[in-house]
Design an enzyme around this catalytic site. Sequence first.
Site, PDB file in Angstrom:
ATOM      1  N   GLY A 138       1.214  -0.980   0.038  1.00 15.19           N
ATOM      2  CA  GLY A 138       0.112   0.284  -0.077  1.00 15.19           C
ATOM      3  C   GLY A 138       0.968   1.576  -0.071  1.00 15.19           C
TER       4      GLY A 138
ATOM      5  N   ASN B  95      -6.247  -1.382   0.510  1.00 20.19           N
ATOM      6  CA  ASN B  95      -7.781  -0.805   0.999  1.00 20.19           C
ATOM      7  C   ASN B  95      -6.310   0.937  -0.323  1.00 20.19           C
ATOM      8  OD1 ASN B  95      -9.060  -2.550   2.074  1.00 20.19           O
ATOM      9  ND2 ASN B  95      -7.759  -1.864   3.643  1.00 20.19           N
TER      10      ASN B  95
ATOM     11  N   GLN C 130     -10.769   6.285  -1.695  1.00 26.44           N
ATOM     12  CA  GLN C 130     -11.614   7.357  -2.522  1.00 26.44           C
ATOM     13  C   GLN C 130     -11.074   8.841  -2.110  1.00 26.44           C
ATOM     14  OE1 GLN C 130     -15.836   5.955  -2.742  1.00 26.44           O
ATOM     15  NE2 GLN C 130     -15.016   4.194  -3.248  1.00 26.44           N
TER      16      GLN C 130
ATOM     17  N   ASP D 228      -2.979 -10.557   8.185  1.00 28.81           N
ATOM     18  CA  ASP D 228      -1.889 -11.124   8.554  1.00 28.81           C
ATOM     19  C   ASP D 228      -0.911 -10.522   9.259  1.00 28.81           C
ATOM     20  OD1 ASP D 228      -3.603 -12.069   6.671  1.00 28.81           O
ATOM     21  OD2 ASP D 228      -2.673 -12.409   5.210  1.00 28.81           O
TER      22      ASP D 228
ATOM     23  N   THR E 217       2.094 -14.975   0.095  1.00 30.62           N
ATOM     24  CA  THR E 217       1.741 -15.463   1.271  1.00 30.62           C
ATOM     25  C   THR E 217       2.918 -15.855   2.575  1.00 30.62           C
ATOM     26  OG1 THR E 217      -0.928 -16.469   0.837  1.00 30.62           O
ATOM     27  CG2 THR E 217       0.396 -16.570   3.159  1.00 30.62           C
TER      28      THR E 217
ATOM     29  N   ALA F 219       2.024   3.277   2.524  1.00 36.28           N
ATOM     30  CA  ALA F 219       2.943   3.333   3.501  1.00 36.28           C
ATOM     31  C   ALA F 219       4.330   2.350   2.789  1.00 36.28           C
ATOM     32  CB  ALA F 219       2.436   2.859   4.507  1.00 36.28           C
TER      33      ALA F 219
ATOM     34  N   ARG G 274     -17.385   9.501  12.342  1.00 36.89           N
ATOM     35  CA  ARG G 274     -18.119   8.513  12.240  1.00 36.89           C
ATOM     36  C   ARG G 274     -18.170   7.260  13.044  1.00 36.89           C
ATOM     37  NH1 ARG G 274     -12.768   7.098   7.706  1.00 36.89           N
ATOM     38  NH2 ARG G 274     -13.500   8.799   6.086  1.00 36.89           N
TER      39      ARG G 274
END
Length: 528
Positions: free
Chosen positions: A12, A40, A45, A207, A151, A14, A274
């Site tokens: 991602g 993600n 968005q 994970d 994995t 990071a 939220r």
Amino acid sequence: MKSADVIIVGSGVAALQLSKRLRSDLNVIIITKSNVQNSNSYKAQGGIAAAIGEGDDYRQHADDTLEAGRFHNDPDIVIKMTKEAPALIKELVEEGCPFDQASNGLLMLGMEGAHRQKRIVHGGGDATGQRVIDFYLHRKNKKTTIIENMTVFELLVDKNQNSCFGVNGKNSDGQIESIFAPHVVIATGGCGQVYSFTSNAETVTGDGIALAYRAGAAISDMEFVQFHPTLLYVDGKAQGLVSEAVRGEGARLVSEDLTFIMDGIHPQGDLAPRHVVSQTIYQYIKNGQSVYLDISSIKNFQTRFPTVTQLCESNGIDLRKNLIPVAPGSHFLMGGIETDLYGKTNILGLYAIGEAACTGIHGANRLASNSLLEGLFFGKNLASWINLQTNQNSIRQSIPLKSFVKEVQPPLPDISELKERMMEFTGIVRTKQGLERHKKWLEQFQVKKWLEMDYSTLTKEEITKVFMLISSWLITSSALDRTESRGGHFRADFPYEDDSHWLRKKIDHKRHSEKDGKNEQIKATLTT
């Protein structure tokens, strides 16, 4: 045998920020369990929060972050991040990252929940994550290798020196590969897929947190799960995210009779934090009522929100009616692997950044669009620290490893049932009775035994099940321990915040003890 200077597990924002900022002479291996664009971060968005608008200031951004986090944050780190946010955005713009701009050439800024200013930088309307990730992939360092469809099932840890020096993983053919490095970074995201309703990519199954926990890393704040208020809800299933920016542009939450459901609930109304919005929608749905986003006030909706438009149309929603059916679902984990300002954990050579890490930024509830910012900030911080180290590529031989036992495998849960139970008992509204019932159900699968088992003979699917089981158990145990409500953690039997006992306390499930965080007066007013 493969080796590198730095191993990054995850792909991602990071991970890619870290990789890009590492010294050009360092060999870097990025490992991702699917493909590099299935994360993600890629699905994000909304955008990236930064105080760059007229009349805005990093201290206001910090204030909003602390308020949303219900003052469980580390204020020093929050201030450092919000202060650096404008410079991080400036660097991306100067390097050519395609953010949306107004006709005058200035960046367009959006509004999202719990922000008091328009400060959300976005790209492609509601495709910010995709644009940022593609930007990084096109500028990948020559010495960075990406391994897809692997994995990682074990961290290699020297038990005498409490240091991590590599990983074991199963490649696309199911074969075991060992990769060695003096620096191993967990950047795998959270664990949203342990819930039946979630906005998360299908790969986000906890994970990295499970790997680190098995290796002996400290894990904190797992009870704090953010449920995004507005997932597209069709035929009893969550079909994807409807960005909070839709409400930022003026959409209102309404019930079946078009009553504005957030009126009188919170001063910020539809843009309340939220957890407040999610709990309100949840109560309507529990009472048998549907909830919708009324988008009638947004002009050119399809142009401003092309990703949401495509999602709705592919699920049969007629946007000409101006009503999008929504329900809350798991979105972000505020807890995770405990780290410092540079992503270092309590195990030498092991680091965590992004959503997998518990950094003190988000507290009990993440402020909207602080997640991509956190990835940029900590990716840069960790790179600056690793770049100063001199022990690159030191591969040690004959190390006394942390050992795992080979025994008859305990049973594993049905994943669909686990996800449904997590949503019911460790979801938006929790109780002691429900949490105890669910924890007992999880422990029938011998969680603690799985923590000590050898995973080398498991299939990749079985490994994922084990990681989901461990992550679910950590969340449920933490939620049972915290006898108050704060941010993303709501206990119906303890519905109020209890600052006298819980403001700064975190649960460390490696040592199974409460401890005070570093904060002294985190409710103090931020000053210049």
